[in-house]
Motif scaffolding. Structure first.
Motif, PDB file in Angstrom:
ATOM      1  N   MET A 602       0.858  -1.174   0.000  1.00 32.76           N
ATOM      2  CA  MET A 602       0.000   0.000   0.000  1.00 32.76           C
ATOM      3  C   MET A 602       0.901   1.233   0.000  1.00 32.76           C
ATOM      4  SD  MET A 602      -1.180  -2.704   1.823  1.00 32.76           S
ATOM      5  CE  MET A 602      -2.571  -3.821   1.561  1.00 32.76           C
ATOM      6  N   TYR A 603       0.864   1.991  -1.105  1.00 35.37           N
ATOM      7  CA  TYR A 603       1.763   3.132  -1.305  1.00 35.37           C
ATOM      8  C   TYR A 603       0.940   4.415  -1.419  1.00 35.37           C
ATOM      9  CZ  TYR A 603       5.058   6.261  -3.713  1.00 35.37           C
ATOM     10  OH  TYR A 603       5.856   7.324  -4.073  1.00 35.37           O
ATOM     11  N   PHE A 604       1.325   5.420  -0.629  1.00 38.17           N
ATOM     12  CA  PHE A 604       0.663   6.722  -0.661  1.00 38.17           C
ATOM     13  C   PHE A 604       1.752   7.790  -0.819  1.00 38.17           C
ATOM     14  CE2 PHE A 604      -1.698   3.731   1.911  1.00 38.17           C
ATOM     15  CZ  PHE A 604      -2.992   3.822   1.398  1.00 38.17           C
ATOM     16  N   LEU A 605       1.663   8.590  -1.891  1.00 37.68           N
ATOM     17  CA  LEU A 605       2.711   9.587  -2.174  1.00 37.68           C
ATOM     18  C   LEU A 605       2.787  10.629  -1.075  1.00 37.68           C
ATOM     19  CD1 LEU A 605       4.857  10.629  -4.103  1.00 37.68           C
ATOM     20  CD2 LEU A 605       3.052  11.854  -5.334  1.00 37.68           C
ATOM     21  N   SER A 606       1.637  11.107  -0.599  1.00 37.40           N
ATOM     22  CA  SER A 606       1.556  11.997   0.569  1.00 37.40           C
ATOM     23  C   SER A 606       2.515  13.182   0.474  1.00 37.40           C
ATOM     24  CB  SER A 606       1.841  11.197   1.855  1.00 37.40           C
ATOM     25  OG  SER A 606       1.553  11.963   3.004  1.00 37.40           O
ATOM     26  N   ASN A 607       2.373  13.946  -0.635  1.00 34.53           N
ATOM     27  CA  ASN A 607       3.200  15.151  -0.827  1.00 34.53           C
ATOM     28  C   ASN A 607       4.692  14.828  -0.734  1.00 34.53           C
ATOM     29  OD1 ASN A 607       3.752  17.854  -1.280  1.00 34.53           O
ATOM     30  ND2 ASN A 607       3.550  18.436   0.872  1.00 34.53           N
ATOM     31  N   HIS A 608       5.067  13.710  -1.396  1.00 29.10           N
ATOM     32  CA  HIS A 608       6.454  13.222  -1.479  1.00 29.10           C
ATOM     33  C   HIS A 608       6.980  12.631  -0.166  1.00 29.10           C
ATOM     34  CE1 HIS A 608       6.965  14.547  -5.554  1.00 29.10           C
ATOM     35  NE2 HIS A 608       6.748  15.819  -5.259  1.00 29.10           N
ATOM     36  N   ALA A 609       6.141  12.512   0.855  1.00 29.36           N
ATOM     37  CA  ALA A 609       6.594  11.886   2.106  1.00 29.36           C
ATOM     38  C   ALA A 609       6.676  10.369   1.960  1.00 29.36           C
ATOM     39  CB  ALA A 609       5.659  12.248   3.252  1.00 29.36           C
ATOM     40  N   GLU A 610       5.933   9.793   1.043  1.00 25.78           N
ATOM     41  CA  GLU A 610       5.909   8.362   0.734  1.00 25.78           C
ATOM     42  C   GLU A 610       5.622   7.498   1.977  1.00 25.78           C
ATOM     43  OE1 GLU A 610       8.334   7.302  -3.204  1.00 25.78           O
ATOM     44  OE2 GLU A 610       9.601   7.549  -1.431  1.00 25.78           O
ATOM     45  N   ILE A 611       4.362   7.204   2.160  1.00 22.71           N
ATOM     46  CA  ILE A 611       3.946   6.296   3.231  1.00 22.71           C
ATOM     47  C   ILE A 611       3.721   4.922   2.607  1.00 22.71           C
ATOM     48  CG2 ILE A 611       2.159   5.791   4.943  1.00 22.71           C
ATOM     49  CD1 ILE A 611       1.659   8.831   5.100  1.00 22.71           C
ATOM     50  N   ILE A 612       4.428   3.908   3.108  1.00 22.71           N
ATOM     51  CA  ILE A 612       4.366   2.565   2.527  1.00 22.71           C
ATOM     52  C   ILE A 612       4.094   1.540   3.623  1.00 22.71           C
ATOM     53  CG2 ILE A 612       5.616   0.761   1.277  1.00 22.71           C
ATOM     54  CD1 ILE A 612       7.276   2.911  -0.055  1.00 22.71           C
ATOM     55  N   TYR A 613       3.107   0.713   3.370  1.00 24.33           N
ATOM     56  CA  TYR A 613       2.827  -0.428   4.243  1.00 24.33           C
ATOM     57  C   TYR A 613       2.941  -1.716   3.429  1.00 24.33           C
ATOM     58  CZ  TYR A 613       1.060   2.353   8.160  1.00 24.33           C
ATOM     59  OH  TYR A 613       0.941   3.218   9.221  1.00 24.33           O
ATOM     60  N   LEU A 614       3.491  -2.738   4.039  1.00 26.54           N
ATOM     61  CA  LEU A 614       3.476  -4.094   3.492  1.00 26.54           C
ATOM     62  C   LEU A 614       2.535  -4.925   4.350  1.00 26.54           C
ATOM     63  CD1 LEU A 614       7.300  -4.710   2.847  1.00 26.54           C
ATOM     64  CD2 LEU A 614       5.594  -3.757   1.284  1.00 26.54           C
ATOM     65  N   SER A 615       1.888  -5.912   3.731  1.00 23.54           N
ATOM     66  CA  SER A 615       0.857  -6.624   4.485  1.00 23.54           C
ATOM     67  C   SER A 615       0.646  -8.033   3.957  1.00 23.54           C
ATOM     68  CB  SER A 615      -0.464  -5.849   4.411  1.00 23.54           C
ATOM     69  OG  SER A 615      -1.473  -6.486   5.165  1.00 23.54           O
ATOM     70  N   SER A 616       0.041  -8.843   4.818  1.00 23.24           N
ATOM     71  CA  SER A 616      -0.452 -10.164   4.429  1.00 23.24           C
ATOM     72  C   SER A 616      -1.910 -10.089   4.012  1.00 23.24           C
ATOM     73  CB  SER A 616      -0.322 -11.131   5.607  1.00 23.24           C
ATOM     74  OG  SER A 616      -1.091 -10.665   6.710  1.00 23.24           O
ATOM     75  N   SER A 617      -2.501  -8.902   4.089  1.00 26.72           N
ATOM     76  CA  SER A 617      -3.949  -8.756   3.970  1.00 26.72           C
ATOM     77  C   SER A 617      -4.371  -8.204   2.622  1.00 26.72           C
ATOM     78  CB  SER A 617      -4.473  -7.829   5.074  1.00 26.72           C
ATOM     79  OG  SER A 617      -5.857  -7.602   4.918  1.00 26.72           O
ATOM     80  N   ASP A 618      -5.335  -8.887   2.008  1.00 26.94           N
ATOM     81  CA  ASP A 618      -6.024  -8.319   0.859  1.00 26.94           C
ATOM     82  C   ASP A 618      -7.117  -7.387   1.349  1.00 26.94           C
ATOM     83  OD1 ASP A 618      -4.721  -9.492  -1.385  1.00 26.94           O
ATOM     84  OD2 ASP A 618      -5.598 -11.409  -0.830  1.00 26.94           O
ATOM     85  N   TRP A 619      -7.661  -6.598   0.423  1.00 25.10           N
ATOM     86  CA  TRP A 619      -8.780  -5.727   0.776  1.00 25.10           C
ATOM     87  C   TRP A 619     -10.070  -6.462   0.421  1.00 25.10           C
ATOM     88  CZ3 TRP A 619      -7.459   0.126  -0.363  1.00 25.10           C
ATOM     89  CH2 TRP A 619      -6.404   0.505   0.470  1.00 25.10           C
ATOM     90  N   MET A 620     -10.390  -7.434   1.266  1.00 31.55           N
ATOM     91  CA  MET A 620     -11.585  -8.251   1.112  1.00 31.55           C
ATOM     92  C   MET A 620     -12.392  -8.201   2.407  1.00 31.55           C
ATOM     93  SD  MET A 620     -10.243 -11.663  -0.868  1.00 31.55           S
ATOM     94  CE  MET A 620     -11.889 -12.105  -1.441  1.00 31.55           C
ATOM     95  N   GLN A 621     -13.661  -8.544   2.298  1.00 35.68           N
ATOM     96  CA  GLN A 621     -14.526  -8.638   3.473  1.00 35.68           C
ATOM     97  C   GLN A 621     -13.907  -9.533   4.531  1.00 35.68           C
ATOM     98  OE1 GLN A 621     -17.450  -7.256   4.391  1.00 35.68           O
ATOM     99  NE2 GLN A 621     -17.807  -8.561   6.170  1.00 35.68           N
TER     100      GLN A 621
END
Length: 689
Positions: A602-621
């Motif tokens: 999960m990557y968010f540019l956030s005004n060049h701050a770059e917030i990155i998460y790695l996960s075992s989780s899909d975006w499912m119910q």
């Protein structure tokens, strides 16, 4: 920031359409993408055979799991279907028609493309007629008597009709006998799960293989002595596995489904694939005797289970196969005798299968013997058949260390391995914590607690994939080593939650489902929307296996419509329909190559701050609501750069990536002068890092 300007951009000036794609139909789109790899002539011949086998294996799993769920949902009263936002019966019919189309194409690829290429290489798959005229019958007959016969269960079909007599995942012969008054039918299994599907004949020149189906066919009269055989055709029954309502649905709908289906037979047929050359007489008997319904029937071909093609030996190995590359050496770990010293200095990120998984095994082996290590905790979801990691945990317990292993015994298809190793660990003194009722633990985390001069020190290994050294050879995943206090303390608290049911508090450096994960990702998407409105750089790159949870999809729609660049790399199920968003651009990518893309990023540019998460989780119910999952932040700038570059290679891929259109078609990306194949480029990138 990766720009979409020079890549395939999908401008969404289209009318509003279906808000969410059906997940089963979306999955079939993914499996069709796998099938296309078997057609790709740029792949080596046995690589194409591998993908054809994977396609069929995936389809068989779909029959057992998803098709049964669809059949159950179609039993719900009509006035309850609004809760599903779809018509189950209509979906079931559409799914059936897609399956038939895809299956027929797979057989066309096999017989019109793969088999002729095998013949060109002097590799022959021969049938009964060829054996009868080759002089090799005695050799084949001897193999039947010594190796096959012991697994056969022939019987005559008489008396009460019964559709529950079949072994799961096993092809059968239906044999029609000639009789003076009434015709008689018999049944015999094809033991493809007990013995290799292909027998290599030695008495012919070249490389010749015969399916055991045809060896049995040649010897049917010896199995049914005194009966005159008129016809022998193959078929295979797939049954549903237990449908976990809690995994897929919740609230009112879950209760309605459970109340409606609580007495429903769990073991009903979901599909019956039969040889399309069967006579009308035998097909009529098959349906009537076993009470099969027309919608359960799928016309197939002479041989069931194309998935067994993976067992065909390549006599020219490694020719005709994908070129194997050496595992990359990770220098920071390679130069130091103690892996914990290197973790103490900085965070480390490995990318499998490019990097060797031996470093993970070394982490656990050193922990099991290091005298300063006092405790090891781990979650195990899919355990390898011969697990070195579990062996290290047992060794640690034997060395007097406290070891706590949470093992998920509800991991589909791996229950037996998990239970076996759980019992082995308990015998060695490991504290084994079993599944939480109605809640799967899918998080991939391990914690080593050391007693150091300054006091207790925690070391964590967090992964996007299973702790499984076998699948690490072909699953593409990230593995993260850290001893940063905020993360390791959060990991410890999460272990306390699943072990002792202690409430989660203050774990903000770790995202945990049912606590803060969904809330945090919604907040991060909102932040990108705000950045765009303020004229600041904004971008979202989401890489998952499956994208299905409605609220997360709605928030992505909102971001896309606000003008945020949204790039989705979704391997399998994708319920996001980009045509639903209006007047803005978004990119939706599916990447299928030699390695199974398994990492969630999960990557968010956030005004060049770059917030990155790695996960075992899909975006499912099921992942965001009914499982224990974690997502962990990457804060080291060098590691962020590596992840960003890997993502950008996948976005730029024009060899094995496709774009998914509004009808779930896999649209090939037109090649330009710069050919990019992400997995090959990733290997080169990591070799230079």
């Amino acid at each position: 920031m990766f720009s979409l300007t020079n890549s395939l951009v999908l401008f969404l000036k289209v009318p509003r359409k279906v808000k969410y794609h059906n997940k089963e139909i979306s999955w079939l789109s993914f499996n069709y993408r796998v099938l296309l790899e078997s057609r790709d002539a740029s792949n080596p011949l046995f690589e194409r055979i591998k993908f054809l086998s994977i396609f069929d294996s995936n389809l068989q799993e779909f029959f057992r799991n998803k098709l049964g769920a669809l059949k159950r949902l179609s039993q719900i009263e009509k006035n309850n279907s609004e809760l599903l936002n779809e018509n189950p019966k209509k979906n079931l019919n559409k799914v059936r028609s897609i399956i038939i189309k895809h299956y027929q194409e797979s057989q066309s690829i096999l017989y019109k493309e793969i088999v002729p290429e095998l013949i060109n290489e002097n590799i022959n798959i021969i049938d009964t007629e060829s054996i009868s005229s080759s002089g090799c019958f005695n050799e084949v007959h001897a193999f039947f008597r010594t190796k096959i016969l012991t697994f056969l269960k022939p019987f005559i079909l008489q008396g009460q009709k019964n559709k529950n007599i079949f072994l799961d995942d096993t092809p059968y012969f239906l044999i029609r006998f000639h009789g003076q008054e009434n015709e008689t039918y018999g049944l015999v299994n094809i033991p493809s799960n007990k013995i290799s599907r292909f027998y290599e004949i030695s008495c012919l020149d070249g490389y010749n293989f015969i399916p055991i189906d045809d060896i049995i066919r040649l010897n049917l009269e010896s199995l049914f002595y005194g009966y005159k055989i008129e016809e022998a055709t193959t078929f295979k029954v797939s049954r549903n596995e237990l449908f976990n309502i809690e995994d897929e649905y919740s609230g009112i709908l879950k209760d309605k489904i459970k109340n409606r289906l609580e007495d429903y037979n769990h073991s009903f047929p979901t599909s019956v694939i039969y040889d399309r050359s069967i006579s009308e007489k035998s097909l009529s008997f098959l349906k009537k005797f076993f009470q099969f319904k027309n919608k359960e029937l799928f016309p197939g071909y002479r041989y069931q289970d194309t998935k067994d093609l993976i067992q065909l030996r390549n006599p020219y190995s490694p020719k005709l196969e994908l070129e194997k590359v050496d595992k990359l050496v990770y220098q920071p770990f390679n130069k130091n005798k103690c892996i914990f010293k290197k973790i103490n200095q900085q965070d480390h990120l490995l990318h499998f299968p490019y990097h060797s998984y031996d470093y993970v095994l070394r982490f656990f082996n050193e922990a099991s013997t290091n005298h300063t290590v006092k405790e090891i905790r781990i979650t195990l979801y899919r355990v390898a058949k011969n697990s070195f990691i579990v062996s290290a945990l047992i060794n640690a317990a034997n060395n007097g260390k406290k070891v706590i292993a949470f093992i998920e015994i509800k991991a589909r298809d791996d229950e037996a391995h998990n239970i076996y190793w759980a019992e082995k660990m308990e015998q060695a003194g490991v504290t084994v914590v079993y599944s939480i009722p109605e809640l799967k633990v899918h998080a991939k985390m391990a914690l080593v607690i050391k007693e150091e001069p300054e006091g207790k020190k925690y070391y964590a290994f967090l992964s996007t994939g299973n702790f499984n050294e076998q699948t690490s050879n072909f699953y593409s995943d990230f593995g993260f080593f850290t001893c940063k206090r905020k993360i390791t303390q959060s990991v410890f608290k999460t272990f306390e939650y699943i072990h002792k049911k202690k409430p989660l508090k203050n774990v903000e450096d770790l995202l945990v489902t049912k606590y803060n994960m969904k809330k945090k990702f919604l907040k991060l998407i909102n932040n990108e929307i705000l950045n765009h409105k303020l004229g600041k750089p904004s971008q979202i790159i989401l890489k998952v296996n499956n994208l299905e949870e409605n609220e997360m999809i709605d928030k992505l729609y909102e971001a896309a419509e606000a003008g945020v660049e949204v790039i989705l790399i979704v391997r399998s199920i994708c319920c996001f329909n980009y045509q639903y968003t209006k007047f803005e651009k978004v990119k939706l990518i599916r990447l299928v190559d030699s390695y199974l893309e398994h990492a969630r990023v999960m990557y968010f540019l956030s005004n060049h701050a770059e917030i990155i998460y790695l996960s075992s989780s899909d975006w499912m119910q099921r992942n965001l609501h009914n499982r224990v999952e974690i997502a962990f932040p990457i804060k080291n700038k060098k590691l962020k750069t590596i992840i960003r570059k890997v993502l950008h290679l996948q976005i730029a891929d024009n060899q094995k990536a496709v774009c998914i259109d509004g009808k779930l078609n896999n649209i090939k990306i037109k090649n330009n002068e710069n050919h990019t194949r992400a997995q090959h480029e990733t290997y080169q990138l990591l070799s230079q890092s």
